[in-house]
Design a protein around this motif. Structure first.
Motif, short mmCIF file in Angstrom:
data_model
loop_
_atom_site.label_atom_id
_atom_site.label_comp_id
_atom_site.label_asym_id
_atom_site.label_seq_id
_atom_site.Cartn_x
_atom_site.Cartn_y
_atom_site.Cartn_z
N HIS A 67 0.78 -1.19 0.08
CA HIS A 67 -0.22 -0.06 -0.01
C HIS A 67 0.74 1.38 -0.20
N THR A 71 -2.61 5.56 3.70
CA THR A 71 -3.41 4.47 3.83
C THR A 71 -2.87 3.13 4.37
N SER A 72 -3.45 1.84 3.99
CA SER A 72 -2.91 0.84 4.50
C SER A 72 -3.60 -0.42 3.53
N SER A 73 -3.45 -1.41 4.15
CA SER A 73 -4.14 -2.78 3.38
C SER A 73 -5.60 -2.60 2.88
N MET A 75 -6.79 -0.03 1.54
CA MET A 75 -7.06 0.42 0.05
C MET A 75 -7.08 -0.92 -1.02
N ASP A 93 -0.23 -4.39 6.51
CA ASP A 93 0.22 -2.84 6.91
C ASP A 93 1.61 -2.62 7.63
#
Length: 323
Positions: A67, A71-73, A75, A93
């Motif tokens: 990512h 954001t993070s996973s 997305m 993440d």
């Protein structure tokens, strides 16, 4: 300075049209099942909890989703089920993002090299020895550092608004480059606008072809995590450390040339952070890459999932699943 940052963010970028190496299907639509179960797991790496999403058959070819900022996973939440009928999908993440631990930046090195080492350790721990990588934004230097460490593990690349060329660092980066050059407290604090709600919302909305497709939950979710105590320091450390990626660009490019991994480039042309100018140079080193410039912005999956998912599945089915 906040006004300067926002004005630079909003600056126009000159975009040049190019021929596509692989034609996107007209009126592409999602055809794969989205019924896969997604598991929410964590692993401990050097005493730090690293959260990751996992779906798909345990013995399937691995697809690692890396990512971007801020954001993070999260997305990849909509893409994961569309890949998981055939592939083992892993979306971690990084520490300081999403559901992973966020140690104090005074005692933990928030660097791209450290992230690559930790993702490498995670993949070892969960038995994912070879993988295709989807890299976006921060995911590009993390992924490409992984590739330098373990080039034989990389089966393919999916590149979405993730930079590896000097041409891709344009006006948006000027205040960050000023911090790289001086490293003062004043230059550092001048970047505070990049972790505010205005900029987070901008990243999700600017350049999108259809704003009605963009859920406000995105920037509400990301901003809540950015606003956690101590997280601003983490993000400013990472802005400063990004400078260490730039001298590695020639090594990333050599990896592309020497190993020639199958590559799919799907790039939002309206992105002012990683603009279209950063997409075209990949073809110098990956001349056989499948190349698509889409009418969207930074977080292209939010706007163009219905176009991108078929392209990604078709690419993986041809280049990864059949190997």
């Amino acid at each position: 300075m906040k006004q300067l940052v926002i004005s630079l963010v909003l600056a126009s970028v000159s975009l040049a049209p190019v021929p596509q190496a692989y034609a996107a299907p007209e009126n592409a639509a999602i055809t794969r099942s989205a019924t896969a179960t997604v598991f929410y797991r964590s692993a401990t790496i050097d005493g730090v909890k690293v959260f990751y999403r996992e779906a798909g058959p345990a013995n399937g070819p691995v697809v690692l989703l890396l990512h971007g900022f801020p954001t993070s996973s999260h997305m990849f939440r909509n893409l994961i089920p569309l890949l998981a009928d055939r592939y083992r999908v892993i979306a971690p993440d990084y520490p300081g993002f999403g559901q992973s631990d966020a140690p104090d930046h005074a005692s933990f090195a928030y660097t791209f090299g450290h992230y690559a080492d930790m993702i490498d350790a995670l993949m070892d721990q969960i038995g994912a020895e070879r993988y295709a990588m989807y890299v976006m934004d921060y995911g590009a230097p993390v992924g490409y550092r992984l590739a330098l460490k373990q080039p034989e593990r990389v089966t393919a690349l999916i590149i979405q608004n993730g930079n590896a060329y000097d041409e891709g660092l344009r006006d948006f980066w000027d205040p960050i480059k000023a911090y790289w050059n001086e490293g003062t407290a004043e230059r550092r604090e001048a970047l505070s606008g990049l972790v505010t709600l205005d900029t987070t919302k901008f990243q999700y909305t600017d350049g999108m072809s259809d704003l009605s497709r963009i859920s406000p939950d995105n920037w509400v979710h990301d901003q809540a995590l950015l606003d956690r105590p101590g997280n601003k320091g983490i993000q400013l450390d990472l802005f400063y450390d990004y400078r260490t990626n730039v001298p590695l660009y020639p090594e990333f490019q050599r990896f592309f040339r020497e190993h020639r991994p199958p590559a799919l480039i799907v790039w939002g042309k309206n992105d002012k952070i990683f603009p279209e100018e950063g997409a075209h140079p990949y073809l110098r080193d990956l001349p056989n890459a499948e190349f698509h410039i889409l009418d969207t912005g930074h977080f292209a999956l939010e706007d163009k999932l219905d176009e991108m998912a078929p392209l990604i599945n078709d690419f993986l089915d041809r280049e990864v699943a059949r190997r």
